[in-house]
Design an enzyme around this catalytic site. Structure first.
Site, mmCIF file in Angstrom:
data_model
loop_
_atom_site.group_PDB
_atom_site.id
_atom_site.type_symbol
_atom_site.label_atom_id
_atom_site.label_comp_id
_atom_site.label_asym_id
_atom_site.label_seq_id
_atom_site.Cartn_x
_atom_site.Cartn_y
_atom_site.Cartn_z
ATOM 1 C CD1 TRP A 99 -2.092 -2.169 1.969
ATOM 2 C CD2 TRP A 99 -2.964 -1.319 0.094
ATOM 3 N NE1 TRP A 99 -3.113 -2.994 1.557
ATOM 4 C CE2 TRP A 99 -3.660 -2.505 0.425
ATOM 5 C CE3 TRP A 99 -3.336 -0.611 -1.050
ATOM 6 C CZ2 TRP A 99 -4.716 -3.005 -0.358
ATOM 7 C CZ3 TRP A 99 -4.389 -1.107 -1.828
ATOM 8 C CH2 TRP A 99 -5.057 -2.287 -1.479
ATOM 9 C CG ASP A 166 -3.048 3.941 4.414
ATOM 10 O OD1 ASP A 166 -4.074 3.722 5.085
ATOM 11 O OD2 ASP A 166 -2.781 3.299 3.362
ATOM 12 C CE LYS A 190 -8.472 -3.235 4.149
ATOM 13 N NZ LYS A 190 -7.593 -2.210 3.708
HETATM 14 C C1 PLP Z 1 -7.020 -1.842 2.311
HETATM 15 C C2 PLP Z 1 -5.971 -0.806 2.365
HETATM 16 C C3 PLP Z 1 -5.890 0.212 1.402
HETATM 17 C C4 PLP Z 1 -6.815 0.295 0.216
HETATM 18 O O1 PLP Z 1 -8.065 0.683 0.612
HETATM 19 P P1 PLP Z 1 -9.230 0.929 -0.468
HETATM 20 O O2 PLP Z 1 -10.291 1.526 0.415
HETATM 21 O O3 PLP Z 1 -9.592 -0.405 -1.023
HETATM 22 O O4 PLP Z 1 -8.732 1.850 -1.486
HETATM 23 C C5 PLP Z 1 -4.895 1.162 1.557
HETATM 24 N N1 PLP Z 1 -4.032 1.123 2.583
HETATM 25 C C6 PLP Z 1 -4.065 0.151 3.507
HETATM 26 C C7 PLP Z 1 -3.073 0.144 4.629
HETATM 27 C C8 PLP Z 1 -5.047 -0.838 3.434
HETATM 28 O O5 PLP Z 1 -5.095 -1.810 4.355
#
Ligand code: PLP
Length: 356
Positions: A99, A166, A190
């Protein structure tokens, strides 16, 4: 059979949050209409989003000069919105997984990116230390939890430049000193809610410094000004986030989540470390409490598929590892009960007894 939901995302949510969302689909808080058919500009929906924002601020102890937004586009769109709004001369990123890598690629479309450190040399099985954050960068970006590789950065860094994180997969799993960050974002699916909504916590003073024109929908200022209601937001997903936040508060808040997350992850890591058959993939001091990655030791490698089958037969869902690591990954998000962790461990023991 009882299912134990270890899905990495979308993932397990508190049962009460799902039940209350289902009720709101039939009748939103007694207003006589479904949550799915009310206006996002109705007073009923305004109360929903106001409560979600207020709970988020309260639970994360977010200072007054920050805004909480609920947007569309996923964390992946934030990979683009962050540099669009913040990158003028140069950005700095920490590369700790897939990511983070995607976020870097996106930022490179807007200007030079300095990758201050990377753990790509060991398939991202650790969090780099002893790196220097360049003081001439517009911001420094970290991914606090690497959902795919199972590593986690649990310190709120002191950064000489605005810190951006993030936190898609570890939001609300530990107390965070929000004042150390200028912007925090993540997909809700998540640890916060269902798919379809993205949270952004942004400090006002980091914005308005780039000279490029920013499309209206990609400009944080648009969404701050209109309280996430510039256009139609993902109403249903926001409702479920609100219900999850209510549940989290009733459990004792973020500190209580952290204590439980420590207990759950220690339980599983101890079982892995004491196993003849399984072995963790991440260096101990970088291990995530949210996504626990493990494989079978070399001499048992050919039994991985059999274990997945066996575990499936015992109600385990979502424990197949991501293809870039292989093996297994158990995601222990806040809503996962400790009984499910124990059930997985029992399943590992039983398989080991029969096969090792
Ligand atoms: C799942 C995830 C993403 C992507 O998220 P989307 O909402 O599908 O774009 C980005 N960063 C991390 C750390 C993730 O776990």
């Amino acid at each position: 059979m009882k299912k134990h939901n270890f899905n990495p995302g979308p993932s397990i949510l508190p049962k009460i949050a799902i039940e209350n969302s289902a009720k709101a689909v039939l009748d939103l808080d007694g207003c006589g209409l479904s949550l799915l058919e009310v206006s996002h500009r109705s007073k009923e929906f305004q109360a929903v989003i106001d409560e979600a924002v207020a709970l988020f601020k309260e639970l994360m102890n977010i200072p007054a000069n920050y805004h909480v937004l609920f947007l569309g586009g996923g964390a992946s769109l934030q990979f683009c919105m962050v540099p669009y709004n913040l990158l003028q001369k140069k950005a700095a990123y920490l590369e700790t997984g897939s990511w983070a890598h995607k976020a870097i690629k996106e930022a490179q479309l807007f200007g030079p990116v300095e990758v201050v450190a990377s753990s790509s040399d060991k398939n991202f099985n650790y969090i780099p230390k002893n790196f220097t954050i360049p003081t001439d960068a517009d911001y420094f970006h970290v991914t606090t939890n690497n959902t795919i590789f199972g590593s986690e950065l649990r310190v709120d860094l002191d950064s000489p430049v605005p810190l951006v994180a993030d936190m898609s997969s570890d939001i609300l799993s530990r107390p965070v000193d929000v004042s150390k960050y200028s912007l925090i974002y993540g997909g809700a699916q998540k640890n916060l809610g269902p798919a379809g909504v993205t949270f952004v916590i942004v400090k006002e003073d980091v914005l308005g410094k780039v000279t490029r024109p920013i499309p209206t929908m990609l400009n944080y200022k648009t969404h701050i000004k209109d309280g996430s209601l510039f256009n139609t937001p993902p109403c249903f997903a926001i409702y479920t986030c609100k219900e999850t936040l209510k549940w989290l508060k009733a459990q004792g808040g973020v500190k209580a989540m952290e204590e439980m997350d420590i207990r759950k992850s220690n339980l599983l890591y101890d079982a892995i470390d004491n196993s003849k058959m399984f072995v963790g993939t991440v260096e101990k001091e970088s291990r995530s409490r949210m996504n626990i990655c493990f494989v079978m030791k070399e001499q048992y490698k050919d039994k991985e598929a059999a274990f997945l089958d066996f575990a499936k037969g015992k109600g385990m869902v979502g424990i197949k590892g991501h293809r870039s690591v292989g093996g297994f990954r158990a995601s222990l998000y806040n809503a996962l009960p400790i009984e499910s962790v124990q059930a997985l461990i029992d399943c590992m023991h039983e398989f080991e007894k029969a096969n090792a």
